[in-house]
Structures are given as structure tokens and as C-alpha cells.
Design a protein around this motif. Structure first.
Motif, PDB file in Angstrom:
ATOM      1  N   SER A   6       0.817  -1.210   0.000  1.00 43.01           N
ATOM      2  CA  SER A   6       0.000   0.000   0.000  1.00 43.01           C
ATOM      3  C   SER A   6       0.842   1.246   0.000  1.00 43.01           C
ATOM      4  O   SER A   6       0.904   1.976   0.980  1.00 43.01           O
ATOM      5  N   VAL A   7       1.510   1.473  -1.111  1.00 40.08           N
ATOM      6  CA  VAL A   7       2.163   2.750  -1.387  1.00 40.08           C
ATOM      7  C   VAL A   7       1.339   3.392  -2.496  1.00 40.08           C
ATOM      8  O   VAL A   7       1.229   2.840  -3.583  1.00 40.08           O
ATOM      9  N   PRO A   8       0.722   4.567  -2.214  1.00 40.37           N
ATOM     10  CA  PRO A   8      -0.081   5.209  -3.267  1.00 40.37           C
ATOM     11  C   PRO A   8       0.789   5.504  -4.479  1.00 40.37           C
ATOM     12  O   PRO A   8       1.934   5.946  -4.345  1.00 40.37           O
ATOM     13  N   SER A   9       0.261   5.276  -5.656  1.00 37.18           N
ATOM     14  CA  SER A   9       1.028   5.581  -6.860  1.00 37.18           C
ATOM     15  C   SER A   9       1.103   7.087  -7.044  1.00 37.18           C
ATOM     16  O   SER A   9       0.278   7.845  -6.525  1.00 37.18           O
ATOM     17  N   LEU A  10       2.099   7.515  -7.803  1.00 38.51           N
ATOM     18  CA  LEU A  10       2.235   8.939  -8.109  1.00 38.51           C
ATOM     19  C   LEU A  10       0.985   9.454  -8.809  1.00 38.51           C
ATOM     20  O   LEU A  10       0.508  10.553  -8.526  1.00 38.51           O
ATOM     21  N   ALA A  11       0.437   8.639  -9.711  1.00 37.31           N
ATOM     22  CA  ALA A  11      -0.762   9.052 -10.449  1.00 37.31           C
ATOM     23  C   ALA A  11      -1.953   9.236  -9.513  1.00 37.31           C
ATOM     24  O   ALA A  11      -2.707  10.198  -9.647  1.00 37.31           O
ATOM     25  N   SER A  12      -2.126   8.321  -8.557  1.00 38.90           N
ATOM     26  CA  SER A  12      -3.274   8.430  -7.656  1.00 38.90           C
ATOM     27  C   SER A  12      -3.122   9.625  -6.716  1.00 38.90           C
ATOM     28  O   SER A  12      -4.099  10.319  -6.405  1.00 38.90           O
ATOM     29  N   THR A  13      -1.886   9.901  -6.268  1.00 43.13           N
ATOM     30  CA  THR A  13      -1.651  11.070  -5.414  1.00 43.13           C
ATOM     31  C   THR A  13      -1.934  12.354  -6.183  1.00 43.13           C
ATOM     32  O   THR A  13      -2.585  13.288  -5.679  1.00 43.13           O
ATOM     33  N   LEU A  14      -1.436  12.402  -7.422  1.00 39.59           N
ATOM     34  CA  LEU A  14      -1.665  13.583  -8.261  1.00 39.59           C
ATOM     35  C   LEU A  14      -3.157  13.749  -8.574  1.00 39.59           C
ATOM     36  O   LEU A  14      -3.686  14.867  -8.539  1.00 39.59           O
ATOM     37  N   GLN A  15      -3.822  12.645  -8.878  1.00 40.09           N
ATOM     38  CA  GLN A  15      -5.263  12.663  -9.152  1.00 40.09           C
ATOM     39  C   GLN A  15      -6.024  13.286  -7.978  1.00 40.09           C
ATOM     40  O   GLN A  15      -6.916  14.120  -8.167  1.00 40.09           O
ATOM     41  N   GLN A  16      -5.667  12.875  -6.754  1.00 45.85           N
ATOM     42  CA  GLN A  16      -6.356  13.383  -5.568  1.00 45.85           C
ATOM     43  C   GLN A  16      -6.093  14.879  -5.381  1.00 45.85           C
ATOM     44  O   GLN A  16      -7.007  15.650  -5.066  1.00 45.85           O
ATOM     45  N   GLN A  17      -4.839  15.286  -5.576  1.00 41.93           N
ATOM     46  CA  GLN A  17      -4.513  16.709  -5.420  1.00 41.93           C
ATOM     47  C   GLN A  17      -5.264  17.558  -6.435  1.00 41.93           C
ATOM     48  O   GLN A  17      -5.760  18.646  -6.125  1.00 41.93           O
ATOM     49  N   LEU A  18      -5.372  17.069  -7.672  1.00 44.66           N
ATOM     50  CA  LEU A  18      -6.089  17.808  -8.711  1.00 44.66           C
ATOM     51  C   LEU A  18      -7.583  17.874  -8.405  1.00 44.66           C
ATOM     52  O   LEU A  18      -8.219  18.923  -8.588  1.00 44.66           O
TER      53      LEU A  18
END
Length: 593
Positions: A6-18
Motif C-alpha cells: 500500500s504505497v499510493p502511486s504517483l498518479a493516484s496522489t496527483l489525481q487526488q490533489q487535482l
């Protein structure tokens, strides 16, 4: 660091921030999807603002600027540009890439940061379905290989998986075989080792041919064989004991073939047609009493408005024949009842030839009407296409006969061993390693050729291409893994270590971003039952690695120690990802090749 993935992917972290920035900048928009995707102009592109601007009747470039301003200051984004009519082109910070990969590498659960789905249920997967007293042929290959890969992938992502091998071990042919055995008591004994699959199949073949010849030429034997079918179905002890002899002998053979395929098939998971025999009458009674099935010309049938014959009349699913015998449908429907009611399955997955799609469509719809399948329990056919020869026609021998699966696997191993032997002296492999690697490469080549093709498509069986070191083959991936191991052995005192403070070269960034997608790809593969997408991901990973080697020397004396360590870190994580991905496809990765 994470303990069990369970390490969030860069894409999922960026998706959430956006998504948060969209909500903050445009509160009237409600929940909005930034529509994030990979881009060749930056690392990612977000296109969701265009649709929002239309909805809010605003200027998309102005809205894009507001969203950009609402993004949190932090170490994730290096650069963000408003492009065209309101696209956001986003470049991630090198530090964020390396730190996320470092968290994946440090996952002590060995899962590379891939999460376990806490909401996963129970899947019963029906695959690898050979027939008792019959040789396995090339047609059995795909169900076994695709099914085994899906078991591994689903279990890795958190699903509870129950394996079922629905072998053909019942029916009229057994009357003929058993009757022959009663009149020739020693016919099943063979001179080979008790666990010799080849000897077992040879014996079964001999008995089948001899009994078939007698059945076709001797009317009295034919009549006795038909009486024996009645005795088998009635549970006559002597007849059942003889029938069990055929099943046991066949299992010896099955296990020998599955061993060659490097697949585990366990006895408790083999529940053939006979396993549902006691349920057939009750299944038919329930269907008739609930009105799901009706009598038609003496048979118990289920009709469908959209299943019509050439004459325009409805074609039924026959559950019970006019003569009182049970069709495949009765067994398949009883299996669904067992898997739902006793095994508590949420999903029933059938890895079965696409040519049986109509049968399963009717079976699933019948089960839905009966209430055994509903919105909480689904049945899915993972349909697969045909194995073709180089000529594009169904794969046959030169004599036009079906290719024996064992012959095909032996030939693949032989070809692969020759390829391994060519390189063996350079690598310093022993004879034992050549033989072992030849097996891993040969069987891996067969599996990968199958799994790298979308299951529903036919594919050409071309061994020369399959064992090639070039192109989209398992050998290319295995070689990439072995090459990394060679570099790690040569590294001396240098050890893999992440250095987030370093700037990344373009090839390092591309490799790192691809590594970070592993968990997302697995999630997509598991939910869509599409192992070819994992094969494609691994091939792309090996291709990124090749570009990396061309542009970024790892063990160069010109590199600063921290650059060497960081590049060793990247290739080590690549090797671990390749190993894990190939393992999920059921393919071995030799340390030296």
C-alpha cells in the motif's frame, strides 16, 4: 515504511490533489474528475477542465489557472503548464519519483507497495478441464495457462480463490471402458513406474482403442456396455470401483502434464462432472417447479427469446433429455448451486473456449432466473480463442491430427535448451543449469505467447518466434532480469540505494514512472480478467530498461558513488518487479541466462 504493501502511486496522489484543487477553485462544479492520463508532452495531462468549463459556461484557460493556483505547494509537482484550450501538462519532481519508488522497495511485505483489496470476495475459478481416459492436446493449453495466471493474480490482489478443475469423468463412454475392464481384468496394469504419466496414458489409450473396436464390432458387447452405464449411474459398487481405476490412472497422467507446465493442480481441487451427480435430480426439480424449465417433447428445457435456430424457432437449453439422461447443462447448473451455496462464491469465473459461449450464456441466464445468480453473485466466462499453426489454421500435426500437449511442451523445451546452450559458455552455466534454464525458458515461452495475446483472440503457435531473444517474448524478459542480476553481482561494494536529491536523466524518469504503475496495472488486470495487460506492462518495462542501459551506464568509474547507488537501486527494483510480474504469469526468472 509500509509493512504489508500500500504505497499510493504517483498518479493516484496527483489525481487526488487535482480533484481537491478543482473542488476548491470551482465549488459550484461539485465532484469533478480531472481526467488524468499519461502524456508524451509531460509526465501527465489533465483534460477534465474542458468539460467543466462547458458545464459552468466559463473560460477553460481561466479555470485552468484557478485550479493551478489552488494546488498545494509541495514536492510532488515540478512544473505545471496550461496548454491549448485548458489542458494541464504536469511534470513531477524527480525527488517525488525516487521517494515513492524507495517506499515500494522498502515494503517489508515483499509486495512492492501493491495494496491488498480489503473489499475482495471469493472467486471460484473453473479452468484446466481435461477428460478422463483421454490425452490432453493443444486445445487444453489455454484454459490451463490463462486459468493458472488468473488464480495467481487474483490471490495476489487479495481475492480468496477456490480452484476447480471440472474434468470429464462421467458419461456413456465409461460404460464401454468399464465393461471392457470387467472382461479383461488386468488391462489397466502397466509396466512403468506407478507415477509414470506417459505409461499411464499409454495404457489408457490402449484400453480405449481396444474397447472402442469391440464396441463398434460386437453388438452383444455394445448391449452389455449400455447396461454398464445404467449400473454406473445407479451407483453399483463394483462398477464405481472400476470407474475409479480409470480416474486414478488419468490423474497420474494429468499431474505429469501439469508438472511439465510448471503448474500446481491439487487433488481436492479436481471436482469433475461426477462430483455433482447427486444434485442433478434436485436441480431439475427446482427448475421445473419454479417454471424456469418446461417440458417440451418429453425433455426438460429452458427457452430464450434471443436464442434462435436457422429456422427461426427458439433453441432450448436441454437440462434433462427425453430418455431421462442429464445433459451438460444439468451438471453446470448443479455446479453453480454448489459454488454459490456451499463455497459461498461472489464470482464464478469460467476459463472456457469461446466456442462454448452460447452454452454458458444460456446456463448463466437460467441460473439467474432460478435466483442462484443475482446482483451479489456474478458468473463470467473468460472466453479464449483457438491456437493456430503458422498457416493460420487450427494447429494440427502434418497428418492432420490434434497435437499432443506433451509433445508440444517437449519440443518447446528442446528448442529453448538449444538457445540457452548457445549462450552457456559465455555465462559459465553448468550442464544442470542449461537443462533447468532450458525448461524454464521453453515453458515460459509457451505460456507467454498465450498470455501476451488477448484471451479471446486466436494466436499463432510459432516456436521459433517464442524462443527468440528479440521482440515481445518471455525470453527477452527473462534475459532482462538475468542481465540485472549480473550487474548486481559485478557491483562489488556498491549497493542499491535511493538518492532522492539527485536529478534524473530522461531514461531514469521513464523507467521510474513505469515502475510506479505496477499496482495500478495489476488492479486493472484483476478486475477485467486480462492477463495480457500484465504481459504488455512487463514487456514495456523491459523496453524501458533497454533504453536506460543505452543512455545511463550503471557501473561506470565516471559516475559519482551516489549515482551508481541510485542506478543500482533502479535496476534492482526493476528486477524485483519483473520477477513478481512473471511469477504472477506462472513464468520463472533464472538468475543467470
Amino acid at each position: 515504511m509500509p509493512e504489508h504493501g500500500s504505497v499510493p502511486s504517483l498518479a493516484s496522489t496527483l489525481q487526488q490533489q487535482l480533484a481537491d484543487a478543482l473542488t476548491a477553485a470551482l465549488p459550484d462544479a461539485g465532484t469533478a474528475d480531472p481526467l488524468l492520463r499519461r502524456s508524451d508532452r509531460a509526465d501527465f495531462q489533465a483534460n477534465g477542465i474542458l468539460a467543466l468549463a462547458k458545464k459552468l459556461k466559463g473560460n477553460p484557460r481561466e479555470l485552468a489557472g484557478q485550479v493551478t493556483a489552488a494546488l498545494p505547494a509541495g514536492e510532488l509537482i515540478q512544473d505545471i503548464e496550461v496548454s491549448g484550450p485548458g489542458f494541464l501538462n504536469i511534470t513531477l519532481a524527480d525527488r517525488a519519483i525516487v521517494e515513492t519508488l524507495a517506499a515500494r522497495a522498502a515494503d517489508t511485505g515483499g509486495r512492492l507497495g501493491v495494496p491488498v483489496d480489503a473489499a475482495a470476495g471469493t472467486t471460484v475459478i473453473d479452468y484446466a478441464q481435461p477428460n478422463v481416459a483421454k490425452e490432453m492436446h493443444v486445445g487444453h493449453l489455454r484454459s490451463a495457462v490463462i486459468g493458472d495466471a488468473m488464480v495467481r493474480i487474483l490471490e495476489f490482489t487479495g481475492e480468496s480463490v477456490v480452484r476447480r478443475h471440472h474434468i470429464g469423468d462421467w458419461g456413456t463412454q465409461f460404460g464401454m471402458l468399464i465393461q471392457y475392464l470387467t472382461e479383461h481384468p488386468g488391462a489397466l496394469k502397466h509396466g512403468g513406474d506407478a507415477a509414470d504419466g506417459e505409461a499411464a496414458m499409454s495404457t489408457l489409450n490402449r484400453v480405449y482403442k481396444a474397447s472402442r473396436a469391440l464396441f463398434d464390432s460386437d453388438e452383444e458387447f455394445k448391449a452389455r456396455s449400455r447396461d454398464r452405464v445404467v449400473a454406473l449411474q445407479a451407483g453399483d459398487p463394483e462398477t464405481l470401483e472400476l470407474w475409479q481405476g480409470f480416474v486414478d490412472e488419468s490423474k497420474i497422467y494429468f499431474h505429469s502434464v501439469f508438472d511439465k507446465l510448471d503448474m500446481e493442480v491439487r487433488d481436492p481441487d479436481i471436482v469433475g462432472e461426477s462430483g455433482y451427480n447427486d444434485m442433478l435430480e434436485e436441480t431439475c426439480r427446482i427448475l421445473e417447479e419454479t417454471g424456469v424449465a418446461v417440458r417440451s417433447e418429453g425433455a426438460l428445457c429452458v427457452f430464450f427469446d434471443d436464442v434462435l435456430g436457422p429456422d427461426g424457432n427458439k433453441v432450448p437449453l436441454i437440462v434433462k433429455k427425453t430418455n431421462g439422461g442429464y445433459g451438460y447443462a444439468a451438471t453446470d447448473l448443479s455446479a453453480i448451486r454448489d459454488r454459490v451455496q456451499n463455497l459461498k462464491a461472489d464470482t464464478l469465473l469460467y476459463v472456457v473456449d469461446a466456442r462454448q459461449s452460447l452454452h454458458f450464456k444460456m446456463v448463466f441466464e437460467t441460473a439467474r432466473r432460478a435466483g442462484w445468480l443475482n446482483e451479489d453473485v456474478q458468473a463470467v466466462q473468460l472466453a479464449f480463442g483457438t491456437v493456430l499453426g503458422k498457416d493460420g489454421k487450427p494447429f494440427k500435426t502434418r497428418e492432420g491430427e490434434t497435437v499432443r500437449l506433451e509433445d508440444l511442451l517437449d519440443e518447446a523445451v528442446s528448442r529453448a535448451t538449444a538457445v540457452v546452450r548457445e549462450k552457456a559458455e559465455k555465462v559459465g552455466l553448468s550442464e544442470d543449469e542449461i537443462v533447468e534454464n532450458g525448461r524454464y525458458v521453453g515453458i515460459g515461452a509457451v505460456k507467454y505467447a498465450d498470455l501476451s495475446t488477448s484471451a479471446v483472440r486466436d494466436y499463432k503457435f510459432d516456436l521459433d518466434q517464442m524462443v527468440s531473444l528479440h521482440g515481445d517474448t518471455s525470453v527477452y524478459l527473462q534475459y532482462a532480469y538475468a542481465r540485472i542480476q549480473s550487474i548486481l553481482r559485478k557491483a562489488g561494494d556498491a549497493v542499491p540505494a535511493a538518492h532522492p536529491e539527485l536529478a534524473l536523466a530522461p531514461a531514469e524518469r521513464a523507467l521510474g514512472l513505469h515502475l510506479d504503475q505496477f499496482g495500478e496495472v495489476l488492479s486493472e488486470v484483476a478486475s477485467g480478467y486480462e492477463p495480457h495487460k500484465l504481459a504488455a506492462y512487463l514487456y514495456q518495462l523491459a523496453s524501458h530498461l533497454t533504453t536506460f542501459y543505452d543512455q545511463c551506464q550503471v557501473l561506470s568509474a565516471d559516475n559519482a558513488p551516489e549515482v551508481v547507488e541510485n542506478r543500482l537501486f533502479l535496476v534492482d527494483l526493476t528486477a524485483r518487479t519483473l520477477h513478481q510480474g512473471m511469477e504472477l504469469l506462472g513464468i520463472r526468472t533464472p538468475e543467470r541466462l
